[in-house]
Write an enzyme that holds these catalytic residues in place. Structure first.
Site, mmCIF file in Angstrom:
data_model
loop_
_atom_site.group_PDB
_atom_site.id
_atom_site.type_symbol
_atom_site.label_atom_id
_atom_site.label_comp_id
_atom_site.label_asym_id
_atom_site.label_seq_id
_atom_site.Cartn_x
_atom_site.Cartn_y
_atom_site.Cartn_z
ATOM 1 N N HIS A 92 22.500 9.859 -16.221
ATOM 2 C CA HIS A 92 23.606 9.772 -17.179
ATOM 3 C C HIS A 92 24.388 11.091 -17.256
ATOM 4 O O HIS A 92 24.426 11.746 -18.307
ATOM 5 C CB HIS A 92 23.088 9.359 -18.562
ATOM 6 C CG HIS A 92 24.149 8.740 -19.431
ATOM 7 N ND1 HIS A 92 23.885 7.830 -20.414
ATOM 8 C CD2 HIS A 92 25.498 8.904 -19.459
ATOM 9 C CE1 HIS A 92 25.006 7.466 -21.026
ATOM 10 N NE2 HIS A 92 26.015 8.117 -20.444
ATOM 11 N N GLU A 134 16.816 4.661 -21.167
ATOM 12 C CA GLU A 134 17.014 6.019 -20.673
ATOM 13 C C GLU A 134 16.044 6.916 -21.419
ATOM 14 O O GLU A 134 16.002 6.829 -22.646
ATOM 15 C CB GLU A 134 18.453 6.481 -20.904
ATOM 16 C CG GLU A 134 19.446 5.708 -20.043
ATOM 17 C CD GLU A 134 20.891 6.187 -20.175
ATOM 18 O OE1 GLU A 134 21.129 7.143 -20.943
ATOM 19 O OE2 GLU A 134 21.758 5.623 -19.510
ATOM 20 N N ARG A 168 27.178 1.454 -19.296
ATOM 21 C CA ARG A 168 25.950 1.513 -20.082
ATOM 22 C C ARG A 168 24.888 0.695 -19.355
ATOM 23 O O ARG A 168 25.173 -0.362 -18.791
ATOM 24 C CB ARG A 168 26.158 0.921 -21.481
ATOM 25 C CG ARG A 168 26.857 1.844 -22.470
ATOM 26 C CD ARG A 168 25.990 3.043 -22.866
ATOM 27 N NE ARG A 168 26.644 3.916 -23.827
ATOM 28 C CZ ARG A 168 27.353 5.014 -23.530
ATOM 29 N NH1 ARG A 168 27.522 5.365 -22.266
ATOM 30 N NH2 ARG A 168 27.882 5.753 -24.480
HETATM 31 C C1 DGY Z 1 30.003 8.525 -23.326
HETATM 32 O O1 DGY Z 1 30.674 9.423 -23.835
HETATM 33 O O2 DGY Z 1 29.888 7.422 -23.835
HETATM 34 C C2 DGY Z 1 29.355 8.829 -22.043
HETATM 35 O O3 DGY Z 1 28.438 7.868 -21.666
HETATM 36 C C3 DGY Z 1 28.734 10.215 -22.049
HETATM 37 O O4 DGY Z 1 28.602 10.593 -20.724
#
Ligand code: DGY
Length: 326
Positions: A286, A267, A238
């Site tokens: 992402h 983002e 993240r």
């Molecule tokens: C998640 O599922 O948390 C991922 O970041 C999606 O790509």
């Protein structure tokens, strides 16, 4: 008997949406962009279930806007830092996520980023497209080797372990820091006693921790200063785990070799972010789990969580099983 009412905050893959529609009276947000906060608050009013994305902040205000009929929140993601799980638990609302099904795709992508940053793939392509390729160069665009290098994994859950398996195939030594994961000798990865020990030894550092109050901005100037001078940092976890200003300084001053980010904070990353001026910073939007099969599997699991919650059954993947106690 009327079907339960649900709001789905974006059109997920048909395999999941078909399941949702079979069991529910579903309103699916039609836009490519997420509903605004106001739109989300309006659309959840009176629903029995909510199927949301990682782009939706689901907090007490949203749960209360839905009202007392809301039984389940199912997120189309494994990460759930966008959801106030305590607030949901307090209201006895089950929250589901999609672990497992995106492990391999995300590990593939973390490894792809690691290789691309170390071997300067995107920089080399920009160089070519800019018409700078005049001849083969004995010392042009040199990068780093994997064979014999040490990969340090911060966090050693499903995805970290899947990255470790890939690294073994490339002849890398793998170490990890994850105080909560019991050591599993079959994985060819060695636990280290501290983050500092990991940073001191690693040629590549890959982040695999959830975003929590403890991990927010964990990768700061101090962390970066403890990395080896030629190390590569990869973040597929993240964006909030990382201090982007500190990363800019470290990359700009060549205190580390390169970074590759699948996730940023915020983002989307604003186009005036200084990180985008750096050749040694690879950034993508992402897409760690963005493969056809993986997104199908995530859609089905998110739908199964939603439907189970509406039926009053335990979710296949429930983040807050306390809601079933008592
Ligand atoms: C998640 O599922 O948390 C991922 O970041 C999606 O790509």
């Amino acid at each position: 008997m009327p079907k339960p009412k649900v709001f789905v905050t974006r059109a997920i893959r048909d395999k999941g949406l078909d399941l949702v529609r079979e069991f529910c009276d579903a309103e699916v947000w039609p836009g490519d962009l997420p509903p605004t906060r106001q739109e989300l608050l309006e659309k959840v009013r009176g629903v029995d279930g909510l199927l949301c994305m990682l782009t939706d902040r689901v907090d007490a205000e949203v749960l209360d806007a839905a009202g007392p009929g809301l039984k389940v929140v199912s997120t189309y993601a494994v990460g759930f830092d966008n959801i106030d799980v305590d607030a949901a638990t307090a209201r006895r609302i089950a929250v589901g996520n999609t672990p497992g099904v995106l492990t391999e795709a995300t590990a593939d992508f973390a490894f792809a980023l690691l290789m691309a940053a170390a071997r300067r793939v995107t920089e080399a392509e920009r160089y070519l497209r800019a018409g700078k390729w005049q001849t083969w160069q004995p010392s042009g665009l040199l990068g780093l080797d994997f064979f014999g290098a040490t990969l340090g994994l911060v966090g050693f859950g499903r995805i970290g372990q899947a990255v470790a398996r890939r690294a073994s195939g490339f002849g890398m030594r793998v170490i990890y820091f994850s105080p909560t994961t019991p050591h599993n000798p079959s994985l060819n990865a060695t636990p280290v006693e501290s983050l500092d020990a990991l940073l001191a030894q690693s040629d590549f550092v890959s982040l695999h921790t959830p975003l929590t109050p403890q991990t927010r901005r964990m990768v700061n100037a101090d962390f970066l200063s403890k990395m080896k001078p030629n190390a590569v940092l990869v973040n597929t976890a993240r964006g909030g785990v990382l201090d982007q200003d500190a990363l800019y300084d470290a990359l700009k001053n060549n205190r580390i070799f390169a970074a590759a980010l699948d996730v940023t904070d915020p983002e989307p990353l604003p186009l005036d972010s200084p990180l985008l001026t750096l050749e040694n910073c690879l950034i993508v939007p992402h897409i760690g789990s963005a493969s056809h099969k993986t997104r199908d599997d995530m859609a089905v699991l998110a739908a199964e969580n939603l439907v189970a919650g509406l039926k009053g059954e335990q979710l296949p993947h429930c983040i807050n099983p306390q809601v079933y106690a008592g």
